[in-house]
Design a protein around this motif. Structure first.
Motif, PDB file in Angstrom:
ATOM      1  N   ASP A  25       0.927  -1.360   0.012  1.00 22.39           N
ATOM      2  CA  ASP A  25      -0.050   0.006  -0.012  1.00 22.39           C
ATOM      3  C   ASP A  25       0.708   1.183  -0.235  1.00 22.39           C
ATOM      4  OD1 ASP A  25      -2.388  -1.372   0.125  1.00 22.39           O
ATOM      5  OD2 ASP A  25      -1.936  -1.915   2.234  1.00 22.39           O
ATOM      6  N   ASP A  28       2.779   1.580  -3.488  1.00 19.54           N
ATOM      7  CA  ASP A  28       1.899   1.850  -4.607  1.00 19.54           C
ATOM      8  C   ASP A  28       1.794   3.266  -4.903  1.00 19.54           C
ATOM      9  OD1 ASP A  28       1.484  -0.563  -5.422  1.00 19.54           O
ATOM     10  OD2 ASP A  28      -0.731  -0.613  -4.163  1.00 19.54           O
ATOM     11  N   ARG A  29       1.724   4.149  -3.445  1.00 17.18           N
ATOM     12  CA  ARG A  29       1.699   5.532  -3.293  1.00 17.18           C
ATOM     13  C   ARG A  29       3.131   6.288  -3.575  1.00 17.18           C
ATOM     14  NH1 ARG A  29      -2.272   3.148  -1.415  1.00 17.18           N
ATOM     15  NH2 ARG A  29      -4.495   3.875  -1.270  1.00 17.18           N
ATOM     16  N   PHE A  30       4.011   5.697  -3.096  1.00 10.15           N
ATOM     17  CA  PHE A  30       5.482   6.210  -3.272  1.00 10.15           C
ATOM     18  C   PHE A  30       6.268   5.859  -4.299  1.00 10.15           C
ATOM     19  CE2 PHE A  30       3.805   7.277   0.972  1.00 10.15           C
ATOM     20  CZ  PHE A  30       4.484   8.739   1.342  1.00 10.15           C
ATOM     21  N   ARG A  32       6.036   5.824  -7.549  1.00 10.40           N
ATOM     22  CA  ARG A  32       5.965   6.622  -8.873  1.00 10.40           C
ATOM     23  C   ARG A  32       7.039   7.913  -8.610  1.00 10.40           C
ATOM     24  NH1 ARG A  32       0.541   9.707  -7.199  1.00 10.40           N
ATOM     25  NH2 ARG A  32       1.163  10.961  -5.193  1.00 10.40           N
ATOM     26  N   MET A  71       4.054  14.346  -1.393  1.00 10.48           N
ATOM     27  CA  MET A  71       3.346  13.798  -0.371  1.00 10.48           C
ATOM     28  C   MET A  71       3.021  14.294   1.049  1.00 10.48           C
ATOM     29  SD  MET A  71       2.271  11.247  -2.230  1.00 10.48           S
ATOM     30  CE  MET A  71       1.739  10.041  -1.028  1.00 10.48           C
ATOM     31  N   LYS A  74      -0.623  14.993   2.333  1.00  9.91           N
ATOM     32  CA  LYS A  74      -1.368  14.596   1.350  1.00  9.91           C
ATOM     33  C   LYS A  74      -2.485  13.713   2.325  1.00  9.91           C
ATOM     34  CE  LYS A  74      -0.636  15.131  -2.966  1.00  9.91           C
ATOM     35  NZ  LYS A  74      -1.448  15.886  -3.821  1.00  9.91           N
ATOM     36  N   VAL A  76      -4.739  10.431   2.960  1.00  7.35           N
ATOM     37  CA  VAL A  76      -4.895   9.159   2.603  1.00  7.35           C
ATOM     38  C   VAL A  76      -5.896   8.545   3.611  1.00  7.35           C
ATOM     39  CG1 VAL A  76      -3.676   6.936   2.165  1.00  7.35           C
ATOM     40  CG2 VAL A  76      -2.514   9.065   1.572  1.00  7.35           C
TER      41      VAL A  76
END
Length: 89
Positions: A25, A28-30, A32, A71, A74, A76
């Motif tokens: 999880d 998936d967010r970091f 990129r 981030m 952000k 979440v």
């Protein structure tokens, strides 16, 4: 904050993570922002539940810096992330 990040630092401290988040999880967010070398989630030693924070180690300083900039703050799953560089790394 990102301006004061040491040039050799490639590890971020992330708090405010949802307690149910696993490594995938977070990745998936970091991911990129660049290649991640390691993700270390802090767990309560008795309950084995997440404490809601983790360390993310990137392959490069620039990737870590971009993740910090993009981030931090952000939302979440209803929680706001606080991202900072790991001063001990």
């Amino acid at each position: 904050m990102a301006e004061s990040m040491p040039a050799q630092c490639n590890t971020l401290f992330v708090k405010g993570l949802p307690y149910n988040f696993k490594e995938d999880d977070i990745g998936d967010r970091f991911r990129r922002f660049g290649e991640i070398k390691a993700i270390r989630i802090a767990y309560n030693w008795q309950t084995k539940e997440s404490k809601g924070f983790a360390y993310i180690q990137y392959e490069s300083h620039e990737s870590a810096k971009q993740a910090l900039i993009k981030m931090n703050g952000k939302e979440v799953q209803g929680r706001f992330l606080k991202v900072d560089f790991d001063s001990k790394a």
